[in-house]
Enzyme design. Structure first.
Site, PDB file in Angstrom:
ATOM      1  N   CYS A 280       0.849  -1.198   0.000  1.00 34.41           N
ATOM      2  CA  CYS A 280       0.000   0.000   0.000  1.00 34.41           C
ATOM      3  C   CYS A 280       0.884   1.247   0.000  1.00 34.41           C
ATOM      4  O   CYS A 280       1.701   1.437   0.909  1.00 34.41           O
ATOM      5  CB  CYS A 280      -0.921  -0.008   1.214  1.00 34.41           C
ATOM      6  SG  CYS A 280      -1.985   1.468   1.320  1.00 34.41           S
ATOM      7  N   ASP A 382      -2.870  -2.795 -14.376  1.00 34.17           N
ATOM      8  CA  ASP A 382      -3.348  -2.265 -15.661  1.00 34.17           C
ATOM      9  C   ASP A 382      -4.160  -3.226 -16.521  1.00 34.17           C
ATOM     10  O   ASP A 382      -4.220  -3.049 -17.740  1.00 34.17           O
ATOM     11  CB  ASP A 382      -2.167  -1.750 -16.502  1.00 34.17           C
ATOM     12  CG  ASP A 382      -1.383  -0.657 -15.807  1.00 34.17           C
ATOM     13  OD1 ASP A 382      -1.944  -0.012 -14.904  1.00 34.17           O
ATOM     14  OD2 ASP A 382      -0.209  -0.453 -16.153  1.00 34.17           O
TER      15      ASP A 382
END
Length: 546
Positions: A280, A382
């Protein structure tokens, strides 16, 4: 005075913490039992008290275990010191003659002069029993004695005890290996990434309807879980449709990981694996030494992973990024040791902590690490079209690809991958998805004022991603996840409204599904996208009153 009132009620200052914040609308009169199953997701009442009891009892037991280990280690050090002292004393006495003065070394060719050993060990002591006359043995007793003597002579002497067996016991931590646990086959499965704020239970139910194989809860902070915060525990709830379900947690220390792992084993909570978040990039998370803040300390990642793996019978995975800064990839420097951490697989997001979600993921580096890693690798980054998913599976040595923002923008991507086709979904079908989310939200958060507020707020959060989808029938080229969608008019008014990029458009859509928003309802998107190209930054939207 602190005394109870005459009617038996507690004085105002004796009220339990949070009593005034209880949700009384949906409670059965006179009990803490909710009127419908959705309220159980807040873990109020008996369940949260049970979990807090587990935490208190576990902390007491493990404190005793730590004290016992320290006492054993102290006793071992004391015994070692005493042994060294005795050895040194023996060496000093052995170097001196009986008179205490040093003797000259013998001349060449002369035998050393040694004094006769007059120590007590050299003089055999007389057995007192030998002086006492013994009665003569009978022929049967003589035969028995002769047999025993023969057996004793023929039997080999017992082996001498190892010196390491003596002394106090020492504590050694043992870790379960990944191959000793139940395995999860990630190959080719559609794995929806754990998504903070947006990866809630109502959204995961929609993903399951579109064909998701593996789901994972939002990231939960272990520190908050061990403090018994019900809002944090509610993140771990699963739906019955989630047949392969994981918990993602952020944990800074091995002892916390051990406490959490044992707590989850004892509580009976249903889950299939635990994912340790080491990727994160949010600064408010990294400053506590969790998330991508652990990337600079691979030994820390290993220690926490080992402790968590040892404390639970479920598989443990980790999620990492390529490194701290762009161009400073570091996973290849320590990936050779991850098979010793007890983890079953790892996920690599092809961006650094500094990049967050800008630019494209470095899939070439993901493929290199996946080829050299001793454990299965899951790629991430992606994926927005089914052709991209297939290409990563065939070219980059990964077992599967984690689906994150692509599923947020178009959850029917899961169906497109399974059926290998582009779905030109209509505005009406997309609106039906919104209605399904609202229905799931009211089941989960409730139908009182607070439950409806949460449902509307999380719907608007999701709409801030759904608006980035451009219908396939309006495009001449394939849409990419890092391209900012152009302004366009849809094929009908509803499709045009769904393309709105302003918070007022999202609130208006929520009103079409849920009715008029309260006058005091305000919404600001929590996730402002930085995932488009650098020259196209999302405009910040201020608070908008509905």
């Amino acid at each position: 005075t602190g005394q109870a009132a005459a009617d038996g009620t507690e004085p105002p200052h004796k009220k339990q913490k949070g009593q005034n914040r209880k949700r009384e609308i949906n409670k059965v009169a006179g009990t803490d039992k909710p009127t419908f199953a959705g309220e159980l997701n807040f873990l109020d009442g008996e369940l949260i008290r049970k979990l807090k009891g587990f935490v208190r009892e576990a902390k007491r037991n493990w404190a005793k275990e730590r004290q016992a280990r320290k006492a054993a280690q102290k006793a071992a050090r004391k015994a070692q010191t005493a042994g060294d002292t005795a050895t040194a004393a023996d060496n000093g006495v052995a170097g001196l003659p009986s008179g205490g003065a040093e003797t000259a070394p013998p001349e060449a060719g002369q035998q050393p002069c040694t004094s006769p050993d007059t120590s007590a060990a050299a003089v055999p002591e007389k057995d007192p029993a030998a002086a006492v006359p013994q009665p003569e043995a009978t022929p049967a007793e003589e035969a028995e004695q002769n047999s025993a003597t023969a057996n004793a002579v023929s039997s080999p002497p017992p082996a001498a005890a190892d010196a390491t067996d003596a002394g106090p016991a020492t504590y050694t931590e043992t870790y379960l290996k990944a191959n000793e646990k139940r395995r999860i086959d990630f190959r080719g499965k559609l794995y929806v990434a754990p998504l903070t704020t947006l990866g809630n239970l109502p959204f995961r139910r929609i993903c399951k309807q579109f064909g998701a194989d593996i789901t994972c809860c939002e990231m939960a902070m272990v520190r908050n879980l061990l403090d018994g915060k019900s809002s944090e525990w509610s993140l771990l709830r699963k739906h019955k449709s989630e047949d392969l379900y994981g918990l993602q947690v952020a944990c800074p220390y091995p002892d916390m990981a051990t406490t959490f792992g044992r707590l989850m084993e004892d509580s009976g909570h249903e889950f299939d694996f635990i994912d340790l978040n080491c990727g994160c990039p949010v600064e408010s998370i990294c400053k506590y030494g969790v998330g991508a803040g652990m990337l600079d300390s691979p030994n820390k990642i290993g220690a926490v992973s080992q402790a968590l793996s040892a404390a639970t019978s479920r598989p443990v995975t980790i999620k990492v990024r390529t490194g701290r800064k762009e161009g400073g990839e570091s996973l290849h420097k320590w990936l050779h040791q991850i098979d010793k951490w007890g983890i079953a697989a790892w996920t690599i997001h092809g961006r650094s902590r500094q990049q967050r979600y800008t630019k494209l993921a470095n899939w070439d580096y993901v493929a290199q690490c996946a080829l050299d890693a001793p454990i299965p690798t899951i790629g991430n980054g992606d994926v927005f079209q089914w052709e991209e998913f297939q290409a990563h599976m065939e070219q980059h040595n990964v077992q599967t690809t984690l689906l994150g923002r692509g599923v947020l923008i178009k959850p029917w991507l899961l169906t497109e991958i399974k059926e290998q086709r582009i779905w030109d979904i209509s505005a009406t079908e997309r609106f039906d998805i919104l209605k399904t989310f609202v229905s799931n939200g009211m089941d989960h958060w409730g139908t009182d004022a607070r439950g409806l507020y949460n449902t509307r707020r999380f719907l608007c959060e999701w709409l801030s991603f759904l608006c980035r989808y451009v219908p396939a029938g309006l495009l001449d080229a394939t849409q990419r996840i890092n391209q900012r969608p152009p302004a366009y008019f849809g094929r009908n008014d509803l499709e045009t409204l769904m393309a709105g990029q302003q918070a007022v458009d999202w609130i208006k859509l929520s009103e079409l599904v849920m009715g008029k928003a309260p006058e005091d309802f305000k919404f600001t998107p929590k996730h402002k996208s930085a995932g488009y190209a650098t020259e196209a930054v999302v405009q910040e939207v201020g608070d908008v009153q509905g």
